[in-house]
Write a protein that holds these residues in place. Structure first.
Motif, PDB file in Angstrom:
ATOM      1  N   TYR A 152      12.305  78.930 -95.559  1.00  0.00           N
ATOM      2  CA  TYR A 152      13.382  78.437 -95.312  1.00  0.00           C
ATOM      3  C   TYR A 152      14.124  79.330 -96.159  1.00  0.00           C
ATOM      4  CZ  TYR A 152      11.802  76.318 -99.260  1.00  0.00           C
ATOM      5  OH  TYR A 152      10.521  75.677 -99.948  1.00  0.00           O
ATOM      6  N   CYS A 153      14.105  80.008 -97.093  1.00  0.00           N
ATOM      7  CA  CYS A 153      15.106  80.142 -98.689  1.00  0.00           C
ATOM      8  C   CYS A 153      15.533  82.029 -98.350  1.00  0.00           C
ATOM      9  CB  CYS A 153      13.756  79.885 -99.701  1.00  0.00           C
ATOM     10  SG  CYS A 153      15.165  80.230-100.814  1.00  0.00           S
ATOM     11  N   SER A 170      15.753  79.377-110.980  1.00  0.00           N
ATOM     12  CA  SER A 170      14.921  80.299-110.985  1.00  0.00           C
ATOM     13  C   SER A 170      13.623  81.013-109.830  1.00  0.00           C
ATOM     14  CB  SER A 170      14.190  81.736-111.516  1.00  0.00           C
ATOM     15  OG  SER A 170      13.011  80.932-112.599  1.00  0.00           O
ATOM     16  N   GLU A 213      10.172  82.140-107.735  1.00  0.00           N
ATOM     17  CA  GLU A 213       9.308  81.684-108.997  1.00  0.00           C
ATOM     18  C   GLU A 213       8.660  82.797-109.458  1.00  0.00           C
ATOM     19  OE1 GLU A 213       7.426  78.208-107.201  1.00  0.00           O
ATOM     20  OE2 GLU A 213       5.727  78.587-108.037  1.00  0.00           O
ATOM     21  N   ARG A 245      11.517  70.280-106.666  1.00  0.00           N
ATOM     22  CA  ARG A 245      11.590  69.349-105.175  1.00  0.00           C
ATOM     23  C   ARG A 245      10.308  70.035-104.473  1.00  0.00           C
ATOM     24  NH1 ARG A 245      16.820  71.140-102.128  1.00  0.00           N
ATOM     25  NH2 ARG A 245      18.485  69.765-103.324  1.00  0.00           N
ATOM     26  N   GLU A 299      10.243  68.840-101.478  1.00  0.00           N
ATOM     27  CA  GLU A 299      10.554  69.903-100.094  1.00  0.00           C
ATOM     28  C   GLU A 299      10.533  69.375 -98.888  1.00  0.00           C
ATOM     29  OE1 GLU A 299      12.541  72.107-101.170  1.00  0.00           O
ATOM     30  OE2 GLU A 299      11.717  73.249-102.649  1.00  0.00           O
ATOM     31  N   ARG A 352       1.507  72.072-105.648  1.00  0.00           N
ATOM     32  CA  ARG A 352       3.287  71.361-105.816  1.00  0.00           C
ATOM     33  C   ARG A 352       2.817  69.866-106.469  1.00  0.00           C
ATOM     34  NH1 ARG A 352       7.290  74.512-105.295  1.00  0.00           N
ATOM     35  NH2 ARG A 352       9.605  73.546-105.564  1.00  0.00           N
ATOM     36  N   MET A 360      14.801  68.561 -98.803  1.00  0.00           N
ATOM     37  CA  MET A 360      15.917  69.125 -97.699  1.00  0.00           C
ATOM     38  C   MET A 360      16.139  67.991 -96.313  1.00  0.00           C
ATOM     39  SD  MET A 360      15.453  73.286 -98.356  1.00  0.00           S
ATOM     40  CE  MET A 360      13.119  72.951 -98.018  1.00  0.00           C
ATOM     41  N   PRO A 393      21.350  68.894 -97.354  1.00  0.00           N
ATOM     42  CA  PRO A 393      20.983  69.197 -95.817  1.00  0.00           C
ATOM     43  C   PRO A 393      19.929  70.662 -96.104  1.00  0.00           C
ATOM     44  CG  PRO A 393      23.222  69.313 -96.479  1.00  0.00           C
ATOM     45  CD  PRO A 393      22.911  68.852 -98.040  1.00  0.00           C
ATOM     46  N   LEU A 429      20.122  73.966 -94.684  1.00  0.00           N
ATOM     47  CA  LEU A 429      20.972  75.560 -94.653  1.00  0.00           C
ATOM     48  C   LEU A 429      20.472  76.459 -93.614  1.00  0.00           C
ATOM     49  CD1 LEU A 429      23.818  74.482 -96.436  1.00  0.00           C
ATOM     50  CD2 LEU A 429      23.647  73.321 -94.407  1.00  0.00           C
ATOM     51  N   TYR A 479      22.511  85.139-105.059  1.00  0.00           N
ATOM     52  CA  TYR A 479      21.796  84.015-105.366  1.00  0.00           C
ATOM     53  C   TYR A 479      21.979  83.047-103.870  1.00  0.00           C
ATOM     54  CZ  TYR A 479      18.871  80.414-107.763  1.00  0.00           C
ATOM     55  OH  TYR A 479      17.461  79.860-107.817  1.00  0.00           O
ATOM     56  N   LEU A 531      20.558  80.609-101.325  1.00  0.00           N
ATOM     57  CA  LEU A 531      19.149  80.643-100.839  1.00  0.00           C
ATOM     58  C   LEU A 531      19.568  80.511 -98.643  1.00  0.00           C
ATOM     59  CD1 LEU A 531      19.061  77.809-102.871  1.00  0.00           C
ATOM     60  CD2 LEU A 531      18.361  80.033-103.285  1.00  0.00           C
ATOM     61  N   TYR A 532      20.930  79.855 -98.359  1.00  0.00           N
ATOM     62  CA  TYR A 532      21.302  79.511 -97.620  1.00  0.00           C
ATOM     63  C   TYR A 532      22.677  80.654 -97.264  1.00  0.00           C
ATOM     64  CZ  TYR A 532      23.126  76.211-100.742  1.00  0.00           C
ATOM     65  OH  TYR A 532      24.027  75.918-101.248  1.00  0.00           O
TER      66      TYR A 532
HETATM   67  N1  SAM Z   1      11.861  78.815-107.428  1.00  0.00           N
HETATM   68  C1  SAM Z   1      11.916  77.277-107.921  1.00  0.00           C
HETATM   69  C2  SAM Z   1      11.032  76.523-106.802  1.00  0.00           C
HETATM   70  O1  SAM Z   1      10.479  76.231-105.807  1.00  0.00           O
HETATM   71  O2  SAM Z   1      11.766  74.976-107.004  1.00  0.00           O
HETATM   72  C3  SAM Z   1      13.912  76.600-107.740  1.00  0.00           C
HETATM   73  C4  SAM Z   1      14.727  77.816-107.175  1.00  0.00           C
HETATM   74  S1  SAM Z   1      14.900  77.296-105.339  1.00  0.00           S
HETATM   75  C5  SAM Z   1      15.450  78.728-104.599  1.00  0.00           C
HETATM   76  C6  SAM Z   1      15.897  76.282-105.370  1.00  0.00           C
HETATM   77  C7  SAM Z   1      15.991  75.011-104.259  1.00  0.00           C
HETATM   78  O3  SAM Z   1      16.801  75.643-103.320  1.00  0.00           O
HETATM   79  C8  SAM Z   1      14.154  74.382-103.314  1.00  0.00           C
HETATM   80  O4  SAM Z   1      13.974  73.722-103.846  1.00  0.00           O
HETATM   81  C9  SAM Z   1      14.719  74.218-102.146  1.00  0.00           C
HETATM   82  O5  SAM Z   1      14.954  72.941-101.947  1.00  0.00           O
HETATM   83  C10 SAM Z   1      16.709  74.543-101.919  1.00  0.00           C
HETATM   84  N2  SAM Z   1      16.112  75.807-100.909  1.00  0.00           N
HETATM   85  C11 SAM Z   1      16.327  76.863-100.168  1.00  0.00           C
HETATM   86  N3  SAM Z   1      16.857  77.557 -99.471  1.00  0.00           N
HETATM   87  C12 SAM Z   1      17.786  76.833 -99.119  1.00  0.00           C
HETATM   88  C13 SAM Z   1      17.973  76.777 -97.144  1.00  0.00           C
HETATM   89  N4  SAM Z   1      17.819  77.154 -96.576  1.00  0.00           N
HETATM   90  N5  SAM Z   1      18.999  75.556 -97.617  1.00  0.00           N
HETATM   91  C14 SAM Z   1      18.815  74.614 -98.522  1.00  0.00           C
HETATM   92  N6  SAM Z   1      18.300  74.908 -99.669  1.00  0.00           N
HETATM   93  C15 SAM Z   1      17.224  75.650-100.007  1.00  0.00           C
END
Ligand code: SAM
Length: 358
Positions: A66-67, A105, A107, A160, A162, A184, A203, A233, A235, A313, A315-316
């Protein structure tokens, strides 16, 4: 169907109660939000604590489906802030009385990385006379690394889960050793045992996710006696494998609404924990975080990453505030939080009362 007022006066919620509460609309929804607001006022007051968020690197060894910053996304412009840039951001938080920062950050693991974080923690403690509280959010690490960072001054850790449903987790992650649900969970146990204020989250509105899953997420958070929660949410991001399921998702407004309900229900279930109003809420509704503050959340993470890196950065899609500098974010937040009838607790740590009392 049960009367909502009867559910809201219960000491503990069953799975069915939570599912009923997740479905409320109209006056019943108002009742739920009023109850959560009342609990918030009584147990954690109408206060908002700032955690200055430093997204110090988007380099990631994982491939979460999802990321947006997943390892296999070739269109990400990878960056890693210098120590000076990270320390300048920490100093900004200290001088502006944020009292707490979050270092987040993608991982990374290994000796070089863990020593770098320890060294940064030493310097952050030094520049703030040991007064800045630091949350780390750097993913899965060995128990030794978590302990080393704790000994160097980090006091909170956010990881998280997740989704607490193992089957769903594996629909969101590749099925390999690098993305193990069990690892995890074990990491969260280690973090808690070491003595961190422990945070997790999920999420909401993910593909394949049901109301039952969401209710189970809340019950799971309660069962592990979590200290801090950040949930937001889901995204879509166009460059991720999960994007193919975008037509099956709940409408964005429903995902937003469900997130508010999850926050409100959790506030009633776990009265004295810290709950963050996630940035993802803000990307759906400009006042999304403030709405969450009104009904139970008490933490906001203003982004203090230097502006030129924010766009990387992602993520979405449509992540907010990517074109602002830290000053812009501070002033716009002050006005919005006042509108939500809450005070910003400048200069206060806002440690999780749940953790302090455990
Ligand atoms: N790498 C670390 C980890 O795994 O916990 C922290 C960074 S990670 C990018 C932070 C959070 O971004 C994730 O735990 C996830 O819940 C959230 N995230 C990533 N992609 C997302 C998306 N498409 N929609 C909403 N939240 C998202």
């Amino acid at each position: 169907m049960q009367n909502i007022a009867d559910i809201l006066i219960k000491e503990t919620f069953s799975r069915e109660d939570i599912i009923t509460l997740l479905r409320v609309e109209g006056d019943d929804k108002k009742l739920l939000f009023e109850k959560a607001h009342e609990v918030k006022q009584k147990y954690v007051q109408n206060k908002v604590y700032f955690r200055g968020l430093i997204e110090f690197s988007n380099i990631c060894s994982k491939d979460c489906l999802y990321c947006g910053i997943r390892k296999s996304n070739p269109s990400v412009n990878r960056y890693n802030l210098s120590d000076v840039e990270i320390l300048d951001a920490a100093r900004f938080a200290f001088e502006n009385k944020y009292a707490s920062i979050v270092l987040q950050s993608g991982e990374m693991t290994g000796n070089f990385f863990s020593r770098r974080i320890s060294n940064l923690l030493d310097q952050i403690m030094k520049l703030s006379n040991n007064t800045l509280r630091v949350t780390l959010s750097c993913g899965e690490q060995s128990a030794d690394t978590y302990k080393e960072w704790f000994d160097h001054g980090a006091s909170r850790y956010l990881l998280r889960i997740e989704s607490s449903n193992r089957d769903l987790y594996y629909k969101l992650h590749p099925q390999d050793d690098k993305h193990s649900f069990e690892t995890r969970i074990a990491c969260l146990e280690n973090i808690k045992t070491i003595g961190y204020q422990t945070g997790t989250g999920v999420m909401i509105g993910l593909p394949f996710q049901t109301m039952e899953d969401m209710a189970d997420d809340l019950l799971w958070m309660k069962s592990i006696e979590i200290d801090m929660v950040g949930m937001g949410p889901y995204l879509e991001h166009a460059d991720t494998p999960l994007f193919q399921f975008r037509h099956d998702l709940l409408p964005i407004g429903t995902r937003f609404d469900l997130t508010l309900k999850m926050i409100a229900i959790l506030r009633i279930m776990m009265k004295n924990i810290n709950i963050a109003a996630s940035t993802a809420l803000q990307s759906i509704d400009k006042l999304g975080r403030e709405k969450a503050i009104k009904i139970g959340a008490n933490i906001i993470m203003p982004n203090i990453t230097p502006g030129q890196y924010r766009n990387d950065y992602k993520l979405y899609d449509n992540k907010p505030c990517t074109d602002e500098n830290p000053e812009d974010c501070k002033s716009c937040l002050e006005i919005r939080i006042a509108l939500a009838d809450n005070d910003i607790a400048y200069g206060e740590w806002g440690d999780s009362i749940h953790h302090l009392q455990s």
